[in-house]
Design an enzyme around this catalytic site. Sequence first.
Site, PDB file in Angstrom:
ATOM      1  N   HIS A 247      24.564  57.724  51.794  1.00 41.26           N
ATOM      2  CA  HIS A 247      24.307  56.783  52.882  1.00 41.26           C
ATOM      3  C   HIS A 247      23.905  55.405  52.329  1.00 41.26           C
ATOM      4  O   HIS A 247      24.532  54.385  52.635  1.00 41.26           O
ATOM      5  CB  HIS A 247      23.189  57.345  53.772  1.00 41.26           C
ATOM      6  CG  HIS A 247      22.823  56.477  54.927  1.00 41.26           C
ATOM      7  ND1 HIS A 247      23.301  56.696  56.197  1.00 41.26           N
ATOM      8  CD2 HIS A 247      22.046  55.370  55.006  1.00 41.26           C
ATOM      9  CE1 HIS A 247      22.818  55.763  57.003  1.00 41.26           C
ATOM     10  NE2 HIS A 247      22.054  54.940  56.308  1.00 41.26           N
ATOM     11  N   GLU A 248      22.872  55.408  51.491  1.00 38.38           N
ATOM     12  CA  GLU A 248      22.375  54.125  50.977  1.00 38.38           C
ATOM     13  C   GLU A 248      23.404  53.462  50.060  1.00 38.38           C
ATOM     14  O   GLU A 248      23.550  52.240  50.072  1.00 38.38           O
ATOM     15  CB  GLU A 248      21.026  54.305  50.256  1.00 38.38           C
ATOM     16  CG  GLU A 248      19.897  54.900  51.109  1.00 38.38           C
ATOM     17  CD  GLU A 248      19.599  54.148  52.403  1.00 38.38           C
ATOM     18  OE1 GLU A 248      19.825  52.927  52.487  1.00 38.38           O
ATOM     19  OE2 GLU A 248      19.134  54.814  53.366  1.00 38.38           O
TER      20      GLU A 248
ATOM     21  N   HIS B 180      25.664  51.502  52.131  1.00 37.63           N
ATOM     22  CA  HIS B 180      25.103  50.179  52.451  1.00 37.63           C
ATOM     23  C   HIS B 180      25.281  49.241  51.262  1.00 37.63           C
ATOM     24  O   HIS B 180      25.655  48.074  51.408  1.00 37.63           O
ATOM     25  CB  HIS B 180      23.599  50.289  52.717  1.00 37.63           C
ATOM     26  CG  HIS B 180      23.230  50.768  54.099  1.00 37.63           C
ATOM     27  ND1 HIS B 180      23.668  50.137  55.236  1.00 37.63           N
ATOM     28  CD2 HIS B 180      22.448  51.793  54.508  1.00 37.63           C
ATOM     29  CE1 HIS B 180      23.163  50.769  56.305  1.00 37.63           C
ATOM     30  NE2 HIS B 180      22.428  51.772  55.890  1.00 37.63           N
TER      31      HIS B 180
ATOM     32  N   GLU C 147      25.518  49.718  59.235  1.00 36.30           N
ATOM     33  CA  GLU C 147      25.323  51.153  59.398  1.00 36.30           C
ATOM     34  C   GLU C 147      26.657  51.899  59.427  1.00 36.30           C
ATOM     35  O   GLU C 147      26.740  53.054  59.013  1.00 36.30           O
ATOM     36  CB  GLU C 147      24.520  51.403  60.687  1.00 36.30           C
ATOM     37  CG  GLU C 147      23.852  52.741  60.785  1.00 36.30           C
ATOM     38  CD  GLU C 147      22.831  53.035  59.681  1.00 36.30           C
ATOM     39  OE1 GLU C 147      22.408  52.101  58.976  1.00 36.30           O
ATOM     40  OE2 GLU C 147      22.483  54.211  59.528  1.00 36.30           O
TER      41      GLU C 147
HETATM   42 ZN   LIG Z   1      21.334  53.099  57.120  1.00 40.02          ZN
END
Ligand SMILES: [Zn+2]
Length: 502
Positions: A266-267, A270, A296
Amino acid sequence: MGVKEAFKKYKETNELVSKYNYANFILGFDVETDCPEKDKERSYEVQDFFRQKALDIILSKETQDNLKYLYDNKELLEEFERKQIEEDYKEVLKLNKIPHDELIKHMQNENRAGLAWKRARINLDYSNFEKELNELISYNFKYIDWMKKEYKHPLDILLDDMEDGFNVAKYDEFFDLIKKDIVPLAKKICSLPKLYNTKLDNMKFDKYKQMKITEEICAMMGYTNQNGCVRETIHPFTNGINSNDVRITTAYDESLFLSNIYSVMHEAGHALYELGQDPRLNETSLFGGTSMGIHESQSRFMENYLGRSYAFTKKLYSILKKEFPEEFSEITVDDLYKYANYVSNQFKRTEADELTYSIHILIRYEVEKALFNKEITPEQISDKFNDLFEEYLGVRPSNKLEGCFQDVHWSSGFGYFPTYALGNAYAAMFYNKMKETLDIDSLMEEGNFAPINEWLDKNVHTFGKSKKNLEIIKDTCNEDFTPKYYIEYLKNKFETIYNIKD
Ligand SMILES: [Zn+2]
């Protein structure tokens, strides 16, 4: 002074501000990771000092006059220069609407609230945090007035700040679909037995081996120590300063090995967004995410659309089996896939499966709506949260740590949460479009992220803030934003896994 010279002066000022921002970036990352507990307050003081320095330059008469001059003559600028001026001008207009002493006080409150939140978790005493939060809520009420814009719902002002073009009416449409299609499906699935080998629930996975796996997955994704780093925090986050330096954090839990893996994916999603931006944007107002929702969408794309796919699970299985041969001796790929996609009504948003995730967001959105419409007082947030949790997910949190204050986000603003759900829906649109030209499943079986990163770089990342959220959607997907792909994706995926026919 001519436009050329004025722009040169603008760039010099920008360079100075970006140096203060750089110092704050380092301090901000440090205070969350390495800085000892006893010195955190001092770190926040120094951060405030640098933030104020930057703000003093931005809001000085000289800088503002120059910016206004450039804005009034923007037609004489090249497109790339004009966009920088427009972005900065918009921000400064907003800052000027806020009384200066209130702005400074608010910046300090945000830091203090974040710290109070962390400390409250230790002994479950939220009284200090609630005091800080009340101040932030009253600031947000004042902020809505200061903006002097028309609105149908007070929250509209805050929502539009976080995501261009979105308001309560638009989000209501979106969340009504979640209520109609996803809530009943999630309730039904939550009542079904687990489909995977439940030995997985009781296994322990050594933290250092998990760290090794983290490194391998990051490298596969194209995120390395050449452009970032992975540290540890309670609440994982990403912090970037330019397209050469975007840092992430994760949390290791020895009994939940997937938690770290998906958190890192997830990160890193980003991070890849910011690393993939055109280097020309570095140290300009155009660097960074064009909106919270688009940011996101990139993280959820990596974590879920890729990470929790059957194809990637196969690849992941081979990595895990290599590192944990004994633990995985009786576990199949199918077990791992169903474990990674296990739907449950547990309380933690950050651990939520894809299906219940948007319900966690729906709950926070409805709390925010009620709060800013003055249907509830700040003291009633917890009860409202618990009532909604019970209504939509069938269980009631027993305290504020499980419930309304499990997240730190309200200490830095309101109107942020809905962009999380929106990000999932944007990601579904990108996924659908990408499938037309890339065989995503074959790539994921090999763990080959390069063609996917290239697609995302070209269609989304490179623009930074020089292209708006809805423009990116329209240009990339050839249609306006629609949640339909997201809803279809969720229904198909989970009805198949749980073998449910309508
Ligand atoms: Zn996030």
